[in-house]
Every structure is written in structure tokens, then in C-alpha cells.
Design an enzyme around this catalytic site. Structure first.
Site, PDB file in Angstrom:
ATOM      1  N   ARG A  24      95.579 -12.017 -97.911  1.00  0.00           N
ATOM      2  CA  ARG A  24      96.226 -13.245 -97.163  1.00  0.00           C
ATOM      3  C   ARG A  24      96.888 -14.159 -98.306  1.00  0.00           C
ATOM      4  NH1 ARG A  24      94.105 -12.738 -91.896  1.00  0.00           N
ATOM      5  NH2 ARG A  24      92.055 -11.716 -91.794  1.00  0.00           N
ATOM      6  N   ASP A  62     100.485 -11.306 -86.184  1.00  0.00           N
ATOM      7  CA  ASP A  62     101.355 -11.927 -85.967  1.00  0.00           C
ATOM      8  C   ASP A  62     101.676 -12.711 -87.335  1.00  0.00           C
ATOM      9  OD1 ASP A  62     101.791 -11.602 -83.321  1.00  0.00           O
ATOM     10  OD2 ASP A  62     100.446 -13.068 -82.655  1.00  0.00           O
ATOM     11  N   ASP A 117      94.747  -8.788 -79.983  1.00  0.00           N
ATOM     12  CA  ASP A 117      95.349 -10.110 -79.435  1.00  0.00           C
ATOM     13  C   ASP A 117      96.649 -10.050 -79.771  1.00  0.00           C
ATOM     14  OD1 ASP A 117      94.688 -10.290 -82.309  1.00  0.00           O
ATOM     15  OD2 ASP A 117      93.760 -12.266 -82.097  1.00  0.00           O
ATOM     16  N   THR A 149      95.264  -4.885 -85.469  1.00  0.00           N
ATOM     17  CA  THR A 149      94.217  -5.607 -85.830  1.00  0.00           C
ATOM     18  C   THR A 149      92.932  -5.386 -84.925  1.00  0.00           C
ATOM     19  OG1 THR A 149      93.451  -8.011 -85.215  1.00  0.00           O
ATOM     20  CG2 THR A 149      95.420  -7.198 -84.213  1.00  0.00           C
ATOM     21  N   ARG A 171      87.588 -14.013 -82.922  1.00  0.00           N
ATOM     22  CA  ARG A 171      87.502 -15.555 -83.105  1.00  0.00           C
ATOM     23  C   ARG A 171      88.350 -16.223 -82.022  1.00  0.00           C
ATOM     24  NH1 ARG A 171      89.469 -16.023 -88.325  1.00  0.00           N
ATOM     25  NH2 ARG A 171      87.170 -15.651 -88.882  1.00  0.00           N
ATOM     26  N   ASP A 176      91.100  -7.166 -83.182  1.00  0.00           N
ATOM     27  CA  ASP A 176      91.036  -8.150 -81.935  1.00  0.00           C
ATOM     28  C   ASP A 176      92.031  -7.565 -80.944  1.00  0.00           C
ATOM     29  OD1 ASP A 176      89.024  -9.413 -83.570  1.00  0.00           O
ATOM     30  OD2 ASP A 176      90.421 -10.843 -84.398  1.00  0.00           O
ATOM     31  N   GLY A 213      93.779  -9.063 -92.175  1.00  0.00           N
ATOM     32  CA  GLY A 213      92.679  -8.318 -92.074  1.00  0.00           C
ATOM     33  C   GLY A 213      93.019  -6.791 -91.921  1.00  0.00           C
TER      34      GLY A 213
END
Length: 324
Positions: free
Chosen positions: A75, A106, A133, A129, A175, A131, A14
């Protein structure tokens, strides 16, 4: 130790604001170290097809303020297979790449690790990212910009919520991680924040806080839900049915991915990228660049991929305390 003359840089997964700042810094610091730097378009897809070109100082002028990535991203399912990795390794040999910098998450780092195993070239990951995360690093490129985008949107939503005595349920990205939701709940004074990391009870965690605020004379309310929770529309409908409060739902979606990166994201992207080329210059590699406290460090890639991150329990308590 093999002398590195030519490196590739790609963005994968992303997109995140600040990726362009990272690309710029890889190119400029790479040239400073004496490397030829090749930009690989559309992530691992571009590596498989040989869609790459040599970049120079001019290639990255005036890109730092732009969101997204000038190299584009994708992707690539083929790169999840041994055959795809071997094709990528073959193309890296065709273009005589001595090293690779991968800007992503990751999944992107796993692809880089697998490529290194086949061809033996050093790879360096830069965490990007929205996020936030990635387990090995305190910070990922794009997070601050995404939070500011959400903050601006909720500020505007609250104006209408107040005017109509309304509850606004806002779904933000995340997510599997609730970092955006939690930070923005504190920044915007949300009455409730629902995270994918925590189970919730609608009566205890949403309805009671809303009614409590109403009984204390408040006339507008914000509930922030991370997308990984699911059922945002159903939650909004239950709020309306149980409380009788007029309720609307806003799903911010990919709005959070775009926009000019903040100062923090531009600076962190630049620091991460310069560290990446420094590692390659010094003969290192097969690592992920990470922020730990006040330091930017390199963590061996296998170790980095095993690391996990937990949501800050103190921040959750702070969010609830300040929503009273």
C-alpha cells in the site's frame, strides 16, 4: 490511435489468491498480442522506484497454483498525493510504458486513473480482493478461495464443538462487507451470522437462535462474525454469560488470504486478464474489467468507481431460514 508496444502489470493493495493466475494471463495474452510486458514489483511503490523487469513466457510458468503474488504488493501512501502520481508518471515514461494493467481493488484503480490523467496512457483494472466488495463487478478474484478456506476451517472447528457441546464464535475477514461471512454461514450451517452491513441485537439475532437450537436437541453451535462488526470477544463472552454454553473464539485472520486458488479463481483471473489485454490491443483503456452475469465486460473507470454493491437480502433470509 497510438500503437501499444509495451505494457506494465502490477498488483496492489491486499493480496488475493488468483493474482498469480491473472499475472500469468496478462503476460501470455500480452505477448500473444505482440506486447512487451513489464512486471512492476510491490505495486505503486515499485513504479515510483522503477523496480520492474521484462517478463516472458517462462517468467510465469508454474505460478498459477500459488497463492499471493509473485510481483508482491504494497500500500503506497505516496501515490495518494499529486507529487507521487507525477513521479509515477515520470517513471512510466522512463520505461516507455504505453499501457498499464492494475490488479487490485478500488483504491488501486483510483491510482491508475490518476496516473492516466497525468501521462495519458490507457489503464485497465482487474478486480482482485477476497472481500468481493468492488461495486462494478459481481465477482472479484480471490473470493471463492477465501470462502473455501473458511469453510474448511469451520468444518474442523465443528468437530471439536460437537465433541464438547460448545458454541464456536468464528471471526472472518470483511471490514466493510459481509460476503465471506454470509456465504460461509450458508455453506457451514451456522446458527447465526453477523454482518457489518446490518445492525444486530444480540438477544434476537444470536441468543434466541442458539437457545432454540439447544431446546430442539442440538449440541454444538457456530456463530460467524465479519471482522467489521467488531467486539467478537465481547460477543462470545456475552453468549457464555447469558446461555451458560461453553464458548470459544477463533479469529481466522490472514489465513484466509493464502492458499492455492480454486478452479473458479484461476479461471476468472485468466478471463479478466485476457479481456484486459484485448481492450488495450483494440485501442481501449481507462476501464475496469467486470463480471456481469455470464459476461466479462469493460466498464469505464470513472463509472466503475461510482458503482456500489449491496449485500443480497434474499441470502440473509436464506441463512436464517436454514439455521433453524
Amino acid at each position: 490511435m497510438k500503437t501499444i508496444k509495451r505494457i506494465g502489470v502490477l498488483t496492489s493493495g491486499g493480496d488475493a489468491p488468483g493474482m498469480n493466475a491473472a499475472i500469468r494471463a496478462v503476460v501470455r495474452s500480452g505477448i500473444y498480442h505482440g506486447f512487451e510486458v513489464f512486471g512492476i514489483k510491490k505495486g505503486y511503490e515499485g513504479l515510483l522506484s522503477g523496480d520492474m523487469y521484462e517478463m516472458n513466457l517462462r517468467s510465469v510458468s508454474d505460478i498459477m497454483s500459488r497463492g499471493g503474488t509473485i510481483l508482491q504488493t504494497a500500500r503506497c501512501k505516496d501515490f495518494n498525493t499529486q507529487e507521487g502520481v507525477e513521479r509515477g508518471a515520470r517513471m512510466a515514461e522512463v520505461f516507455k510504458l504505453d499501457g498499464l494493467v492494475v490488479i487490485g481493488g478500488d483504491g488501486s484503480f483510483r491510482g491508475a486513473r490518476d496516473l492516466s490523467r497525468v501521462i495519458g496512457i490507457p489503464v485497465v483494472g482487474i478486480p482482485a480482493t477476497i472481500d468481493n466488495d468492488i461495486g462494478c463487478t459481481d465477482y472479484t478474484i480471490g473470493f471463492d478461495t477465501a470462502c473455501n478456506t473458511v469453510k474448511d476451517a469451520i468444518d474442523k472447528i465443528k468437530d471439536t464443538a460437537y465433541s464438547h457441546e460448545r458454541c464456536s464464535v468464528v471471526e472472518v475477514m470483511g471490514r466493510g462487507a459481509g460476503y465471506i461471512a454470509l456465504h460461509c454461514a450458508i455453506a457451514d450451517g451456522a446458527e447465526a451470522c453477523i454482518l457489518p452491513e446490518k445492525s444486530f441485537d444480540i438477544n434476537t439475532d444470536i441468543i434466541q437462535p442458539l437457545i432454540g437450537c439447544r431446546n430442539r436437541g442440538k449440541h454444538h453451535y457456530v456463530v460467524i462474525i465479519a471482522e467489521g462488526v467488531g467486539g467478537t470477544m465481547d460477543i462470545a463472552n456475552e453468549i457464555k454469560q447469558i446461555t451458560g454454553i461453553s464458548t470459544t473464539t477463533t479469529i481466522l485472520g490472514h489465513l484466509q488470504r493464502g492458499g492455492s486458488p480454486t478452479v473458479k479463481d484461476r479461471v476468472m483471473a485468466s478471463l479478466f486478464a485476457c479481456k484486459a489485454t484485448e481492450v488495450l490491443k483494440n485501442g481501449g483503456g481507462n476501464c475496469v474489467i467486470a463480471s456481469k452475469g455470464d459476461e466479462v465486460i469493460a466498464i469505464e473507470i470513472e463509472e466503475a468507481l461510482k458503482m456500489t454493491k449491496k449485500i443480497d437480502e434474499h441470502m440473509i433470509i436464506t441463512s436464517k431460514m436454514l439455521s433453524l
